[in-house]
Design a protein around this motif. Structure first.
Motif, PDB file in Angstrom:
ATOM      1  N   TYR A  60       0.829  -1.191   0.121  1.00 49.71           N
ATOM      2  CA  TYR A  60      -0.077   0.146   0.169  1.00 49.71           C
ATOM      3  C   TYR A  60       0.750   1.409   0.122  1.00 49.71           C
ATOM      4  O   TYR A  60       0.391   2.314   0.139  1.00 49.71           O
ATOM      5  N   ARG A  61       2.213   1.073  -0.059  1.00 51.57           N
ATOM      6  CA  ARG A  61       3.085   2.162   0.111  1.00 51.57           C
ATOM      7  C   ARG A  61       3.857   2.529  -0.933  1.00 51.57           C
ATOM      8  O   ARG A  61       4.667   1.486  -1.529  1.00 51.57           O
ATOM      9  N   ARG A  62       3.841   3.622  -1.961  1.00 58.52           N
ATOM     10  CA  ARG A  62       4.969   3.826  -2.947  1.00 58.52           C
ATOM     11  C   ARG A  62       5.741   4.932  -2.160  1.00 58.52           C
ATOM     12  O   ARG A  62       5.380   5.900  -1.517  1.00 58.52           O
ATOM     13  N   ARG A  63       7.196   5.074  -2.827  1.00 67.02           N
ATOM     14  CA  ARG A  63       7.916   6.106  -2.218  1.00 67.02           C
ATOM     15  C   ARG A  63       9.143   6.288  -3.229  1.00 67.02           C
ATOM     16  O   ARG A  63       9.526   5.460  -4.039  1.00 67.02           O
ATOM     17  N   ARG A  64       9.788   7.453  -3.087  1.00 62.23           N
ATOM     18  CA  ARG A  64      11.077   7.895  -3.695  1.00 62.23           C
ATOM     19  C   ARG A  64      11.881   8.427  -2.491  1.00 62.23           C
ATOM     20  O   ARG A  64      11.100   9.130  -1.562  1.00 62.23           O
ATOM     21  N   TYR A  65      13.113   8.728  -2.484  1.00 61.62           N
ATOM     22  CA  TYR A  65      14.023   8.885  -1.464  1.00 61.62           C
ATOM     23  C   TYR A  65      15.309   9.811  -2.024  1.00 61.62           C
ATOM     24  O   TYR A  65      15.777   9.341  -3.005  1.00 61.62           O
ATOM     25  N   ALA A  66      15.782  10.599  -0.987  1.00 57.61           N
ATOM     26  CA  ALA A  66      17.102  11.281  -1.629  1.00 57.61           C
ATOM     27  C   ALA A  66      17.644  11.857  -0.107  1.00 57.61           C
ATOM     28  O   ALA A  66      16.854  12.029   0.607  1.00 57.61           O
ATOM     29  N   THR A  67      18.835  12.118  -0.205  1.00 64.10           N
ATOM     30  CA  THR A  67      19.516  12.698   1.019  1.00 64.10           C
ATOM     31  C   THR A  67      20.171  14.308   0.312  1.00 64.10           C
ATOM     32  O   THR A  67      20.829  14.192  -0.756  1.00 64.10           O
ATOM     33  N   PHE A  68      20.168  14.963   1.118  1.00 62.92           N
ATOM     34  CA  PHE A  68      20.881  16.267   1.122  1.00 62.92           C
ATOM     35  C   PHE A  68      21.784  16.722   2.134  1.00 62.92           C
ATOM     36  O   PHE A  68      21.477  16.302   3.465  1.00 62.92           O
ATOM     37  N   SER A  69      22.898  17.650   2.031  1.00 53.81           N
ATOM     38  CA  SER A  69      23.677  18.384   3.053  1.00 53.81           C
ATOM     39  C   SER A  69      23.264  19.617   3.038  1.00 53.81           C
ATOM     40  O   SER A  69      23.279  20.464   1.889  1.00 53.81           O
ATOM     41  N   LEU A  70      22.608  20.350   4.175  1.00 52.62           N
ATOM     42  CA  LEU A  70      22.265  21.799   4.197  1.00 52.62           C
ATOM     43  C   LEU A  70      23.305  22.242   5.192  1.00 52.62           C
ATOM     44  O   LEU A  70      23.514  22.092   6.324  1.00 52.62           O
ATOM     45  N   SER A  71      23.799  23.565   4.574  1.00 51.57           N
ATOM     46  CA  SER A  71      24.531  24.386   5.327  1.00 51.57           C
ATOM     47  C   SER A  71      24.261  25.803   5.259  1.00 51.57           C
ATOM     48  O   SER A  71      23.269  26.048   4.437  1.00 51.57           O
ATOM     49  N   ASP A  72      24.799  26.983   5.838  1.00 53.02           N
ATOM     50  CA  ASP A  72      24.542  28.275   5.472  1.00 53.02           C
ATOM     51  C   ASP A  72      24.884  28.456   4.238  1.00 53.02           C
ATOM     52  O   ASP A  72      24.266  29.462   3.640  1.00 53.02           O
ATOM     53  N   GLN A  73      25.890  28.104   3.425  1.00 54.74           N
ATOM     54  CA  GLN A  73      26.187  28.295   2.167  1.00 54.74           C
ATOM     55  C   GLN A  73      25.281  27.612   1.026  1.00 54.74           C
ATOM     56  O   GLN A  73      25.067  28.096   0.017  1.00 54.74           O
ATOM     57  N   GLU A  74      24.968  26.415   1.105  1.00 51.67           N
ATOM     58  CA  GLU A  74      24.500  25.566  -0.169  1.00 51.67           C
ATOM     59  C   GLU A  74      23.470  24.504   0.534  1.00 51.67           C
ATOM     60  O   GLU A  74      23.334  23.881   1.540  1.00 51.67           O
ATOM     61  N   ILE A  75      22.796  24.021  -0.379  1.00 55.22           N
ATOM     62  CA  ILE A  75      21.925  22.850  -0.587  1.00 55.22           C
ATOM     63  C   ILE A  75      22.600  22.035  -1.492  1.00 55.22           C
ATOM     64  O   ILE A  75      22.887  22.027  -2.663  1.00 55.22           O
ATOM     65  N   LEU A  76      23.195  20.807  -0.876  1.00 55.72           N
ATOM     66  CA  LEU A  76      24.001  19.957  -1.901  1.00 55.72           C
ATOM     67  C   LEU A  76      23.506  18.447  -1.974  1.00 55.72           C
ATOM     68  O   LEU A  76      23.294  17.825  -0.647  1.00 55.72           O
ATOM     69  N   ARG A  77      23.088  17.832  -2.861  1.00 55.41           N
ATOM     70  CA  ARG A  77      22.420  16.684  -2.776  1.00 55.41           C
ATOM     71  C   ARG A  77      23.566  15.665  -2.875  1.00 55.41           C
ATOM     72  O   ARG A  77      24.466  15.678  -3.681  1.00 55.41           O
ATOM     73  N   LYS A  78      23.275  14.667  -1.913  1.00 54.73           N
ATOM     74  CA  LYS A  78      24.294  13.577  -1.795  1.00 54.73           C
ATOM     75  C   LYS A  78      24.080  12.386  -2.837  1.00 54.73           C
ATOM     76  O   LYS A  78      23.079  12.074  -3.333  1.00 54.73           O
ATOM     77  N   PRO A  79      25.244  11.455  -3.156  1.00 59.52           N
ATOM     78  CA  PRO A  79      25.152  10.481  -3.931  1.00 59.52           C
ATOM     79  C   PRO A  79      23.803   9.588  -3.411  1.00 59.52           C
ATOM     80  O   PRO A  79      23.649   9.264  -1.931  1.00 59.52           O
ATOM     81  N   HIS A  80      23.333   8.936  -4.255  1.00 65.54           N
ATOM     82  CA  HIS A  80      22.285   8.085  -3.662  1.00 65.54           C
ATOM     83  C   HIS A  80      22.529   7.065  -2.734  1.00 65.54           C
ATOM     84  O   HIS A  80      23.593   6.304  -2.693  1.00 65.54           O
ATOM     85  N   GLN A  81      21.881   6.703  -1.452  1.00 64.05           N
ATOM     86  CA  GLN A  81      22.242   5.774  -0.592  1.00 64.05           C
ATOM     87  C   GLN A  81      20.970   5.123  -0.068  1.00 64.05           C
ATOM     88  O   GLN A  81      19.674   5.758  -0.316  1.00 64.05           O
ATOM     89  N   PRO A  82      21.161   4.056   0.882  1.00 67.99           N
ATOM     90  CA  PRO A  82      20.065   3.335   1.538  1.00 67.99           C
ATOM     91  C   PRO A  82      19.645   4.144   2.822  1.00 67.99           C
ATOM     92  O   PRO A  82      20.226   5.035   3.221  1.00 67.99           O
ATOM     93  N   HIS A  83      18.125   4.057   2.747  1.00 71.91           N
ATOM     94  CA  HIS A  83      17.792   4.521   4.245  1.00 71.91           C
ATOM     95  C   HIS A  83      17.768   3.415   5.284  1.00 71.91           C
ATOM     96  O   HIS A  83      17.353   2.273   4.918  1.00 71.91           O
TER      97      HIS A  83
END
Length: 250
Positions: free
Chosen positions: A69-92
């Motif tokens: 009953y559940r569908r999903r997509r996933y991503a990770t980011f690094s958030l700092s005062d300077q930027e939003i940086l998407r990280k390489p895909h990784q497991p949850h």
């Protein structure tokens, strides 16, 4: 490879309507009429493209209860005062201390699509979460960057079974901050969010109903859960779409 860093500047909307209840109660609930102007201050745009991406999610095949009953997509980011940086895909990963149903294993979900990872609607939410985390964390305890995880969830209900937004039940996520943004409700009833203190006594409840209705949670102070959703008309598609964003020290 990580995506190009994106500047975090912008966004001057007052956040007292979120930060005061977070400080006092450990959670906050904002209806869309209040959330929309705040996100506009952080660059909200292209909402329709963002919301439409929930029609292209993969089935969650890690459900220990056997549910589909559940569908999903996933991503990770690094958030700092300077930027939003998407990280390489990784497991949850969650320990079984926090997710007794599906924890204890690496779960590889389909990644958030590249164009959605750069969508201004998503970036405005990430900028807001970064600002809240900075504001709500004492200076000496603030990390140089925050590890953000985003989950696109669709919970489906059928004529034979309810959909389970939180199949693990009342829980904490093992992070610092949690944000849940309503994207769309289609032909469903129920789906009430309940908030409980560390003694598991109920301290609040609300239902995310309209797009941009949003819940904020201090994960160290409260538990949260959502009641199952049921189809209003069993002959028609029925689902609950939300974005979940979590932040923890990187």
């Amino acid at each position: 490879m990580p995506e190009t860093g994106l500047n975090l500047s912008g966004g001057a909307a007052p956040l007292d309507c979120i930060e005061k209840p977070l400080a006092q109660e450990g959670f906050a609930f904002l209806q869309a009429a209040s959330m929309h102007p705040i996100l506009q201050g952080f660059g909200l745009a292209d909402w329709d493209q963002f919301a439409a991406s929930w029609n292209d999610l993969g089935c969650d095949r890690y459900m220990a209860d056997g549910g589909r009953y559940r569908r999903r997509r996933y991503a990770t980011f690094s958030l700092s005062d300077q930027e939003i940086l998407r990280k390489p895909h990784q497991p949850h990963y969650q320990s079984r201390d926090y997710n007794t149903l599906n924890g204890g294993i690496e779960r590889w979900f389909q990644p958030v699509l590249p164009e959605i990872g750069k969508n201004p609607a998503l970036l405005s939410i990430l900028k807001l979460m970064h600002q809240l985390a900075v504001d709500m964390t004492p200076a000496k305890q603030r990390p140089p960057a925050w590890h953000a995880e985003i989950h696109q969830f669709r919970i489906e209900a059928s004529k034979d079974a309810a959909g389970q937004p939180t199949p693990e039940g009342l829980h904490r996520d093992g992070v610092d901050w949690v944000c849940v943004v309503m994207i769309r409700r289609e032909n469903i009833a129920r789906g009430e969010t309940s908030i409980h203190d560390l003694n598991r006594q109920r301290v609040g409840g609300f239902t995310l109903t309209n797009p941009l209705d949003t819940a904020f949670v201090n994960d160290s102070r409260v538990y949260h859960g959502v009641t199952p959703v049921q189809a209003v008309n069993p002959a028609l598609p029925a689902y609950r779409d939300v974005l979940v964003v979590t932040l923890r020290h990187e």
